[in-house]
Design an enzyme around this catalytic site. Structure first.
Site, PDB file in Angstrom:
ATOM      1  N   ASP A 460      52.925  27.518  43.315  1.00 59.69           N
ATOM      2  CA  ASP A 460      53.015  28.738  42.518  1.00 59.69           C
ATOM      3  C   ASP A 460      54.450  29.261  42.473  1.00 59.69           C
ATOM      4  OD1 ASP A 460      52.030  30.772  40.918  1.00 59.69           O
ATOM      5  OD2 ASP A 460      50.425  31.317  42.307  1.00 59.69           O
ATOM      6  N   ASP A 526      46.392  32.602  34.250  1.00 60.45           N
ATOM      7  CA  ASP A 526      45.570  33.323  35.221  1.00 60.45           C
ATOM      8  C   ASP A 526      44.363  33.972  34.556  1.00 60.45           C
ATOM      9  OD1 ASP A 526      47.051  32.701  37.444  1.00 60.45           O
ATOM     10  OD2 ASP A 526      48.190  34.569  37.477  1.00 60.45           O
TER      11      ASP A 526
END
Length: 727
Positions: A460, A526
């Site tokens: 990430d 997301d």
């Protein structure tokens, strides 16, 4: 590239591949000019190529110099070009304008140098007055992609500051419309169109990563070009840091698409014999956007390191448990995941150091004694005993100020030198261009991968690079950071070649061909809301093939939008990608689990088709309905989704065309379970669509593509699947 691999180059070079062509003019000793980039022109003799050059020359009326202004792939003001320059830089204020002369060129004749794989042109040039060297590499790939890059070398004893190196490709006057992308977190890659008028349209990204609102793909095309029609020319910058993409049209009938790295002030200062290389600029021509996409997809699939094993069904723990990690709870989740057919279990954020929330511990990459007193072994043993792979979330490029690492090494944080940047998501950026910081992160990741049976890293990157400099000097460092991240990924993959890596960046904030040289998939967004994902996934797919796109089934109520969708819509949306689940399955009903098991089974059945076939998208007249699918390379079968994104003005809705089938073949078309329930008023009132049966309907591909067939009337935010099989 060694001299032995280079064959002599004619003054006019004609490269052809996969229905595309590139004609380069190397005459006169100046840098290469593109005479044609677009559809294949067929076999052309030397005389025809000379005539093409003659036919392309413009009258020197109103030019800035008394001769034709020929614009090279690296445009120069010394040639009379007064648009965006190819090289921007100076040596103490001097040598601001280059005038390169070619010193040698050749066509590489290695592994790609056969008649249908035309090889790679390498051009060496020099500006004696400015004491600069230049190497241009231009390739037409077997898939019909053009890609090029430049390397600038300082040949003097004094420093040369490089501010920009922009490479370009010309498009014809017929390209009158532009398509590029904008977006933000939870809404990545939103298309926007504009007229390609005179002047300069620039898209600059200064986020230090690819960015939510990057141009992504900048396409120019004929009026109204779509998925299946119109001529389209598109460029992409394969770079995961700051970059600049532009479209420029002048009244001299020049139209260019170009790009390069966006360098911050002072980032690249070349000492004697030092060089700077640009990212690759990719260009794709096609009849419609689907053909442009197919070139990129085939190019990526031809890479020797492209994922070749079936893309496993992923279960990720983030939206299931967030930071509330507990062995018993995660074991129950793993049991349920395995029962529905999951093949990979990924433990997300919260497993390390004092990381109980998002305010602390980034950088402390040690398994938490508090949460995992016996280490991760009990969980990894349980997961692998269930027959699943184990994956782990990491964010190696970031650091919290509240961390042991930051307290021990505050100078490892990227900053201007006099102050820290404002925190974002309570974190700062770790300076990986600093050798000690790089070595620490490599050591920690290597130790984790050596200690535990980790087959997958969710990598990430959750903040933009603001005032990202090197301490203590404060010199801008985004360029160095991007190269360091690439180097770290390369070295880690070399140490652990079996480990797959996902590029995640606040969702889909780092999606480009540079990061995909080093990772095995991208997290698309997301936002797992299936309606939002219809658009996000479609436009991610314009560049990235489905097997590299992380597409998950979320919970019944989306965590990011609050919108509720039935399971079939969520799973049918996730089917078109690398399928996964991001949902607390322990809270699902037995009926939901049984239905999800059916969708997992369908994904496993279809993934050979989904992950090797050609992505197609219909140009459907009704904005409420979308049609997309995948057609096998040999045309033997196809799967389509008919998606109702809203309510139609037609009642019932009209015909839909199925793109991409072999027009000369005959296909049996039928509903595909479990996506075969046309959830809508007509269905519930017993008004069935006549052909919507297990037997389906049999028609030629030409009829299905041109005339189409009647779509079922659906409630909004629903979809059905249609399978076509050649008979």
């Amino acid at each position: 590239m060694s001299a032995e691999t280079l064959a002599s180059t004619p003054e006019l070079l004609h490269l052809r591949a996969a229905g595309a062509a590139l004609v380069l003019d190397l005459s006169g000793g100046t840098l290469p000019r593109v005479l044609h980039w677009g559809a294949d022109l067929g076999e052309l003799s030397d005389a025809h190529l000379r005539a093409l050059r003659q036919a392309s020359l413009r009258q020197p009326i109103g030019f800035s110099i008394d001769q034709p202004v020929e614009v090279s792939v690296l445009p120069e003001q010394s040639a009379g070009w007064l648009g965006t320059p190819g090289l921007v830089g100076n040596r103490g204020g001097a040598d601001f304008s280059s005038a390169f002369r070619v010193t040698g060129s050749g066509l590489a004749t290695g592994e790609r140098g056969t008649s249908d794989r035309p090889g790679t042109l390498v051009v060496h040039a020099r500006d004696t007055a400015a004491a600069l060297g230049l190497t241009l590499t231009i390739e037409l790939t077997p898939e019909g992609l053009v890609r090029q890059r430049a390397t600038v070398t300082n040949l003097a004893d004094t420093a040369f500051a490089v501010d920009a190196v922009n490479l370009t490709l010309p498009v014809p006057p017929a390209a009158v419309e532009l398509l590029d992308f904008t977006g933000h977190h939870l809404r990545e890659r939103s298309p926007q169109r504009s007229a390609f008028t005179q002047g300069l349209r620039v898209r600059e990204n200064r986020t230090g990563r690819t960015g939510f609102d990057a141009a992504y793909l900048l396409a120019a095309g004929t009026q109204g070009f779509g998925n299946r029609g119109g001529d389209v020319w598109a460029v992409h910058t394969a770079w995961s840091g700051n970059h600049r993409t532009f479209a420029e049209r002048t009244f001299h009938s020049v139209a260019l698409l170009g790009s390069g790295e966006l360098l911050l002030s002072g980032e690249v200062l070349l000492g004697p014999d030092e060089s700077y290389s640009t990212p690759w600029l990719y260009g794709a021509y096609g009849r419609g956007l689907d053909e442009v996409s197919a070139r990129f997809h085939r190019h990526l699939r031809a890479r020797p390191y492209h994922p070749s094993s079936p893309r496993p069904v992923v279960v990720n723990t983030w939206e299931a448990v967030y930071f509330d990690q507990d062995l018993d709870r995660l074991e129950r989740l793993a049991d349920t995941a395995a029962a529905v057919g999951a093949e990979r279990f990924v433990l997300d954020d919260g497993w390390f150091g004092a990381r109980r929330d998002d305010r602390r511990a980034l950088g402390d990459w040690y398994v938490s004694d508090e949460v995992w007193p016996k280490g991760l072994g009990p969980l990894t043993d349980h997961v692998t005993a269930l027959g699943m792979q184990f994956g782990l979330w990491v964010e190696p490029e970031m650091i919290n100020e509240d961390s042991d690492l930051a307290r021990a090494h505050p100078d490892w944080i990227m900053a201007t030198g006099g102050r820290l940047p404002g925190a974002a998501r309570n974190q700062q950026v770790l300076d990986l261009a600093r050798p000690e910081a790089y070595a620490y992160i490599l050591r920690r990741l290597d130790d984790l991968l050596t200690t535990y049976p980790i087959s997958y890293l969710k990598w990430d990157h959750n903040r933009d690079l603001v005032e990202a400099g090197h301490q203590p000097s404060g010199r801008a460092g985004v360029h160095d950071q991007t190269l360091a991240v690439y180097r770290l990924l390369d070295e880690l993959r070399s140490l652990h070649p079996g480990v797959e890596i996902e590029s995640c960046s606040s969702g889909g904030g780092r999606v480009d061909l540079g990061i995909l040289e080093r990772t095995d998939r991208v997290w698309v967004s997301d936002c797992i809301d299936a309606l939002e994902r219809q658009q996000i996934q479609r436009w991610t797919n314009v560049l990235v093939p489905l097997e590299l796109m992380g597409t998950h089934v979320g919970s019944p109520v989306s965590h990011t939008t609050g919108r509720s969708h039935p399971l079939d819509f969520r799973a049918g949306t996730a089917l078109f990608g690398h399928f996964g689940i991001e949902w607390d399955l322990t809270s699902a009903t037995p009926e939901e689990l049984a239905r999800l098991t059916q969708w997992v089974a369908l994904y496993k059945e279809l993934r050979p088709l989904l992950h090797s076939g050609t992505s197609v998208h219909g140009d459907h007249a009704d904005p409420a309905y979308q049609v997309h699918g995948v057609v096998a390379e040999d045309g033997s079968e196809a799967i389509y989704a008919l998606v109702a994104c809203g309510t139609s003005e037609l009642y019932p809705t009209g015909l839909v065309r199925l793109p991409g089938l072999d027009p000369d073949a005959v296909y049996r078309v039928r509903p595909q379970a479990p996506g075969d329930v046309p959830d809508g008023n007509a269905h519930h009132w017993g008004m069935h669509l006549p052909w919507w049966t297990e037997e389906g309907v049999t028609l030629p591909g030409s009829v299905l593509a041109e005339a189409g067939l009647q779509a079922p009337t659906l409630y909004p935010e629903r979809l059905v699947l249609v399978r076509a099989t050649r008979v």
